[in-house]
Design a protein around this motif. Structure first.
Motif, PDB file in Angstrom:
ATOM      1  N   THR A  59       0.899  -1.314   0.085  1.00 53.92           N
ATOM      2  CA  THR A  59       0.082  -0.139  -0.101  1.00 53.92           C
ATOM      3  C   THR A  59       0.748   1.124   0.057  1.00 53.92           C
ATOM      4  O   THR A  59       0.359   2.187  -0.684  1.00 53.92           O
ATOM      5  CB  THR A  59      -0.959   0.128   1.120  1.00 53.92           C
ATOM      6  OG1 THR A  59      -1.951  -1.242   1.090  1.00 53.92           O
ATOM      7  CG2 THR A  59      -1.798   1.255   1.218  1.00 53.92           C
ATOM      8  N   ARG A  63       1.172   4.105  -2.977  1.00 53.33           N
ATOM      9  CA  ARG A  63       0.953   5.363  -2.817  1.00 53.33           C
ATOM     10  C   ARG A  63       2.261   6.363  -3.183  1.00 53.33           C
ATOM     11  O   ARG A  63       2.072   7.310  -3.752  1.00 53.33           O
ATOM     12  CB  ARG A  63       0.789   5.824  -1.144  1.00 53.33           C
ATOM     13  CG  ARG A  63       0.755   7.180  -0.652  1.00 53.33           C
ATOM     14  CD  ARG A  63       0.191   7.091   0.754  1.00 53.33           C
ATOM     15  NE  ARG A  63       1.224   6.539   1.613  1.00 53.33           N
ATOM     16  CZ  ARG A  63       1.101   5.496   2.466  1.00 53.33           C
ATOM     17  NH1 ARG A  63      -0.175   4.761   2.086  1.00 53.33           N
ATOM     18  NH2 ARG A  63       1.986   5.068   3.151  1.00 53.33           N
ATOM     19  N   ASP A  64       3.499   5.712  -2.977  1.00 56.17           N
ATOM     20  CA  ASP A  64       4.840   6.433  -3.302  1.00 56.17           C
ATOM     21  C   ASP A  64       4.928   6.687  -4.824  1.00 56.17           C
ATOM     22  O   ASP A  64       5.199   7.650  -5.225  1.00 56.17           O
ATOM     23  CB  ASP A  64       5.869   5.723  -2.958  1.00 56.17           C
ATOM     24  CG  ASP A  64       6.159   5.967  -1.261  1.00 56.17           C
ATOM     25  OD1 ASP A  64       5.535   6.723  -0.550  1.00 56.17           O
ATOM     26  OD2 ASP A  64       6.933   5.108  -0.555  1.00 56.17           O
ATOM     27  N   ARG A  66       2.169   6.528  -6.874  1.00 52.72           N
ATOM     28  CA  ARG A  66       1.290   7.616  -7.409  1.00 52.72           C
ATOM     29  C   ARG A  66       1.592   8.983  -7.257  1.00 52.72           C
ATOM     30  O   ARG A  66       1.277   9.906  -8.115  1.00 52.72           O
ATOM     31  CB  ARG A  66       0.035   7.309  -6.488  1.00 52.72           C
ATOM     32  CG  ARG A  66      -0.709   5.863  -7.187  1.00 52.72           C
ATOM     33  CD  ARG A  66      -2.313   5.694  -6.224  1.00 52.72           C
ATOM     34  NE  ARG A  66      -2.764   4.334  -6.799  1.00 52.72           N
ATOM     35  CZ  ARG A  66      -3.390   4.310  -7.730  1.00 52.72           C
ATOM     36  NH1 ARG A  66      -3.781   5.211  -8.554  1.00 52.72           N
ATOM     37  NH2 ARG A  66      -3.948   3.020  -8.349  1.00 52.72           N
ATOM     38  N   ARG A  71       1.995   4.099 -10.508  1.00 54.68           N
ATOM     39  CA  ARG A  71       1.330   3.222  -9.551  1.00 54.68           C
ATOM     40  C   ARG A  71       1.469   1.883  -9.718  1.00 54.68           C
ATOM     41  O   ARG A  71       2.424   1.306 -10.616  1.00 54.68           O
ATOM     42  CB  ARG A  71      -0.383   3.260 -10.058  1.00 54.68           C
ATOM     43  CG  ARG A  71      -0.799   2.696 -11.546  1.00 54.68           C
ATOM     44  CD  ARG A  71      -2.484   2.952 -11.784  1.00 54.68           C
ATOM     45  NE  ARG A  71      -2.582   2.513 -13.158  1.00 54.68           N
ATOM     46  CZ  ARG A  71      -3.016   1.408 -13.566  1.00 54.68           C
ATOM     47  NH1 ARG A  71      -3.234   0.504 -12.560  1.00 54.68           N
ATOM     48  NH2 ARG A  71      -3.271   1.221 -14.794  1.00 54.68           N
TER      49      ARG A  71
END
Length: 473
Positions: A59, A63-64, A66, A71
């Motif tokens: 997760t 996030r990093d 995106r 992604r």
């Protein structure tokens, strides 16, 4: 711009990631992918605590990515069909990954590389995990090392740490049509959520790893060599799970420590880097002696008289109900946090393999399922070291006295009081061996065992007698 798959495994970071860098340097748009295929890990598929950490680390990685315009694509295994499907969907011309070194994954990865190259797909793997690959260091006779000191001496002479590499602030955008599973679809989270207490202690992901390094440098690094064995103090780095999942590279840790070096902390830094060396040594051994994940390296112990485990006694050890407070404290810390202090690991392992005389695999498998830093190389090295059956091992006749160990490494009984709180009301001297005053113990902690599940002296004598039968002195 052509695409390339970047296959993430235990390298869940963007900085210092050779596979990601190779894709970018090759002029490719990276398609970051993680394929969940635990059945391909052989008998050492990730345990429950590792899966719980992986859920949060994936997760964090997504996030990093995106935040940089990319992604993470998640797929179920088997791995090769999943990669083939992604190659077809994306038109990718290459696959890049960082190597794993476990006995089950090395041949799997080699077969994938051969098949991809046979199809005309560029397939490249890199070292994103270790300071030295397991085959890079050899004795003067050309064989593997089996003793740590000469191994590390050779390593220091050949030390050429990679230059740190920071991931770009932006990554090329991927095609939005590339489908991905939600992380929940991988089934990594335990049910019921017995891991709930872990996340008061840990922050999985690259940012959590960076923070842990900074906290260590600013705090526990000072006095590391003298304090690291104290179970009642925060004297260690707590970087092991971040290293295991590749959320930080070992060379970034070493470089960060080097930048912080002063005359006052130089010996502490050298002591910590030496611990990184033990991690390297574990991978060296597992590569050259893959059978040791389940078998003793020292063949003498093939005929050792291990006791037949009694389920109730084994469960008492697992759950921290042995009646030996320092042992119980370590195992309760493990259950509550997914982690156990290194000194406590040695104490509980010695109790299992020496006093109970149970084969080290019973302990190794419990650690594998409950540790967030469950690493096959380090787990195997640690258990065989304590049991006296492996490389550079403690002699089998070295039996840790858990009472003496507690008095030395938890002198105020604080670690015991924290994790075995029913004993906190006892006077400090009695916390180490409460069975010595059964009336006081019964009054203060009526539900705590009145005596150890095995008498310490009797257990030690039985272990030494069994050792002598194998030809030990």
């Amino acid at each position: 711009m052509p695409c390339a798959l970047v296959w993430f495994r235990h390298d869940l970071r963007l900085d210092d990631n050779p596979a990601l860098r190779a894709a970018l340097d090759g002029g490719f748009t990276p398609v970051p992918v993680h394929v969940h295929a635990p059945e391909e890990e052989g008998e050492w598929a990730p345990g429950g605590a590792s899966r719980a950490w992986l859920h949060r680390s994936l997760t964090a990685l997504d996030r990093d990515l995106r935040a940089r315009g990319s992604r993470l694509v998640l797929r179920h295994g088997p791995t090769m069909p999943a990669l083939q499907a992604l190659l077809a969907e994306t038109g990718a011309e290459a696959v890049f990954w960082n190597r794993k070194y476990e006995p089950a994954t090395q041949p799997r990865d080699a077969a994938i590389k051969r098949q991809l190259r046979g199809q005309g797909v560029q397939a490249e793997s890199s070292n994103g995990t270790l300071l030295f690959e397991p085959w890079e260091l050899a004795t003067q006779q050309g064989g593997p090392y089996e003793v740590f000191t000469p191994f590390w001496r050779s390593a220091l002479l050949q030390w050429r740490a990679p230059v740190e590499w920071g991931a770009p602030a932006r990554l090329p955008e991927m095609d939005e049509d590339i489908a991905s599973l939600p992380v929940d679809a991988l089934g990594l989270k335990p049910s019921p959520a017995w891991d709930a207490g872990f996340w008061d202690v840990w922050r999985p992901g690259e940012a959590g790893a960076r923070d842990a390094l900074e906290v260590f440098i600013d705090g526990a690094l000072r006095g590391y060599r003298s304090e690291r064995d104290r179970t009642d103090r925060t004297g260690t780095s707590h970087l092991s799970p971040h290293l295991h999942f590749g959320e930080i590279a070992p060379w970034r840790i070493a470089a960060g420590l080097e930048r912080a070096r002063t005359a006052a902390n130089s010996a502490d830094i050298d002591g910590y880097v030496r611990e990184l060396g033990w991690r390297e040594f574990g991978y060296h051994l597992l590569h050259h002696f893959p059978h040791t994940a389940t078998q003793d390296l020292n063949p003498r112990f093939e005929r050792f008289d291990w006791a037949r485990p009694q389920p109730a006694m084994l469960e008492a050890w697992q759950r921290g109900r042995t009646g030996v407070p320092i042992v119980d404290a370590g195992l309760r810390e493990l259950w509550a946090t997914g982690y156990m202090h290194n000194r406590a690991r040695m104490i509980v392992a010695s109790y299992l393999t020496k006093h109970l005389r149970y084969h080290w695999l019973h302990g190794a498998r419990w650690f594998w399922d409950t540790l967030v830093d469950a690493d096959l190389a380090s787990n195997t090295l640690g258990w065989q070291w304590t049991a006296g059956t492996g490389a550079d091992a403690a002699p089998y006749f070295r039996v840790f006295n858990p009472v003496t160990q507690a008095r030395k490494f938890d002198p105020d009984g604080r670690y015991i009081a924290r994790w075995v709180p029913e004993l906190a009301a006892l006077p400090v001297p009695l916390r180490f061996a409460p069975w010595q005053q059964p009336d006081v113990l019964a009054l203060a902690a009526p539900k705590y065992p009145r005596s150890p599940i095995v008498d310490l002296a009797a257990g030690r004598d039985a272990a030494l007698a069994a050792y002598r039968k194998t030809g030990g002195d």
